[in-house]
Design a protein around this motif. Structure first.
Motif: not given
Lengths: 304, 238
Positions: A176, A179-180, A183, A298-303, B91-94, B102, B105, B134
């Motif tokens: 987590l 990923r944070a 992003q 990248e902009r469509y994927s979960e980075r 966080f856009p992809k979470m 988070v 945390y 998301f």
């Protein structure tokens, strides 16, 4: 048909090794937006430290294949993990504010220093070294095709490591945090995430994957040399870029795609198998002009 | 009551461009303190300096008597600072729930985190309905809920809120201001950065007006309403 199956299998094994290297590139790029070109040479370091671990076990007179394999893997991962942390702590993190080009060049030089040190300090380092056989080579018949048991186990090991890595990134607290940071680094920090520690943990994780890949590569070819990481690094990097730098799934798909290209070439032109890398890289150059952002943009994927 | 945040003559720069030149503020425990000023006056820089994202070259930042100035951002958060950043910065992809997690945390107590999560879902039932979505695919208003909920997950003593009205419809702006008052009444000190003067003064206890990196006026909301410096700071009238 049987031949096809053998090609498919060997392609998958190469694919998993490339994917392991590519995931590292993607993780580093994810957390810090850097391309760490020493990654391939960290892989070489992993392979040699695995070999050193085996030799020391042999000197102690221990000869238990399974224990040796685990020991070799653990030592390789430990050394590469520490190398990743050291490169991150002393070189990449302090250079964070500088242009990406400088970091790329710096890590390229660190990588060169690593493999030159291996060449100079390992006795007979300029020559290829035999890598021990730690897994049974019993041939297994599947649908008329003969597949070596050790290759099958290596494939399972590689896929297992990738699955565990992906699970860690998705479902653990460290994941987590990774990923944070990937992003939005600033926002991650004001949520209480220790930025530097998470970046270094990511460097350790990615480098450990390279350690596994180095040992797997040695076991598969029964041989390593001080230069092995250079090509594997470029292949891993290309795989990550083709898949979409920053995405774990992209890196995995990219790794398997690269191996598929090589395999297809060898399958159709067996007498010109030496050109497989030329073919694979050429195809990737073409793919990159069609999809500049990679298969999974990248902009469509979960980075990460 | 705890949650007393002060800055004493802090100076900060981006490269050679000085953005804060000796800013002193005193956000009293349990109060809503507002920071007003035009675009580029240094409001967000002040927030970033308090959080440690913008290094200060001089001056002191204290929370309940403890000096924060030399701590890294995550250590400051551990001491009790929370933040709803400018532009919400989810966080856009979470997923919504991952965003909230988070926020907690620093807490390793599972039950505690679970309890806080339920509390946030009670405050924002909408987030409960969408916890697997998301955050990047949500509307501005929903992202604002995620961002505020995420900040509350650490149960801060002082909450820094940067431009909550940015990009929201008037109705949603009213709602978020009401919510900020509620959070404050539950015992959290608030430092509110805003451009929306009238609504900010309506809920704030005390305010500072910043212009070109220095405090040019301060006072209670009533005092600031009639302060000539206020007009200058906003409209450049001299």
């Amino acid at each position: 048909m049987a031949i096809l199956l053998e090609y498919l299998f060997n392609g998958a094994l190469l694919g998993v090794i490339y994917a392991l290297v590519a995931v590292g590139f993607t993780l580093f790029f994810g957390v810090l937006d850097v391309i760490k070109f020493s990654h391939g040479d960290v892989l070489t370091l992993g392979a040699y430290s695995g070999l050193a671990a085996f030799v020391s076990l042999e000197l102690l007179g221990l000869d238990l294949p399974v224990v040796s394999l685990i020991f070799v893997l653990v030592v390789a991962m430990l050394v590469t993990g520490l190398a990743g942390i050291a490169i991150g702590q002393f070189f990449v993190v302090p250079m964070r504010g500088s242009p990406a080009f400088n970091i790329l060049l710096m890590t390229l030089m660190i990588g060169t220093a690593i493999h030159e040190c291996i060449r100079l300090f390992v006795p007979g380092g300029a020559n290829p070294k035999a890598f021990p056989t730690l897994l049974p080579r019993t041939p297994i018949e599947i649908g008329g095709a003969y597949i070596r048991l050790d290759s099958l186990l290596l494939l399972v090991l590689g896929i297992g490591v990738i699955v565990v890595t992906n699970w860690m990134v998705r479902h653990t607290k460290l994941g987590l945090a990774i990923r944070a940071v990937a992003q939005d680094g600033d926002t991650a920090q004001i949520m209480g995430i220790p930025f530097r520690r998470v970046v270094l943990a990511t460097f350790a994780l990615g480098s450990m994957l390279a350690g596994v890949a180095g040992v797997m590569n040695g076991l598969y070819y029964s041989e390593i040399n001080f230069n092995v990481g250079v090509l594997l690094g470029v292949i891993g990097f290309s795989s990550a870029v083709v898949g979409g730098l920053g995405s774990i799934w992209g890196a995995i798909i990219g790794g398997f795609s690269f191996a598929a290209l090589q395999t297809v070439w060898v399958l159709f032109f067996p007498e010109m198998s030496g050109y497989r890398d030329v073919f694979a890289f050429t195809t990737i150059i073409v793919l990159m002009t069609i999809w500049p952002t990679g298969i999974i943009a990248e902009r469509y994927s979960e980075r990460v | 009551m705890s949650g007393h945040l002060t800055t004493d003559q802090i100076i900060a720069a981006y490269g050679s461009a000085r953005v804060l030149s000796g800013v002193s503020i005193n956000a009293k425990p349990g109060a809503i303190t507002s920071i007003l000023g035009a675009n580029g006056a240094g409001k967000t820089s002040l927030i970033r300096a308090i959080l440690g994202l913008l290094p200060t070259s001089k001056g002191r930042i204290e929370l309940d008597g403890e000096i924060l100035s030399d701590l890294s951002p995550h250590a400051r958060v551990a001491r009790g600072l929370g933040c709803v950043p400018e532009g919400r910065k989810v966080f856009p992809k979470m997923t919504v729930e991952e965003n909230l997690r988070v926020g907690a945390y620093l807490s390793n107590d599972k039950d505690l985190v679970e309890g806080r999560l339920q509390k946030v879902y009670q405050t924002f039932p909408r987030l409960n309905e969408r916890k697997q979505q998301f955050a990047g695919t949500m509307s501005g208003g929903e992202q604002a809920m995620v961002s505020i909920g995420r900040a509350l997950m650490s149960e801060p003593r002082v909450l820094l809120i940067d431009e909550p009205s940015l990009g929201l419809s008037p109705a949603l702006v009213r709602e978020s201001f009401a919510l900020i008052r509620d959070i404050n009444r539950s015992g959290v000190s608030i430092l509110l950065v805003e451009q929306n003067v009238q609504q900010t003064l309506a809920i704030a206890d005390y305010g500072y007006v910043i212009s070109q990196g220095t405090v040019v006026a301060q006072g209670t909301s009533e005092e600031l309403q009639n302060d000539p410096e206020m007009k200058k700071a906003y409209f450049g009238i001299r």
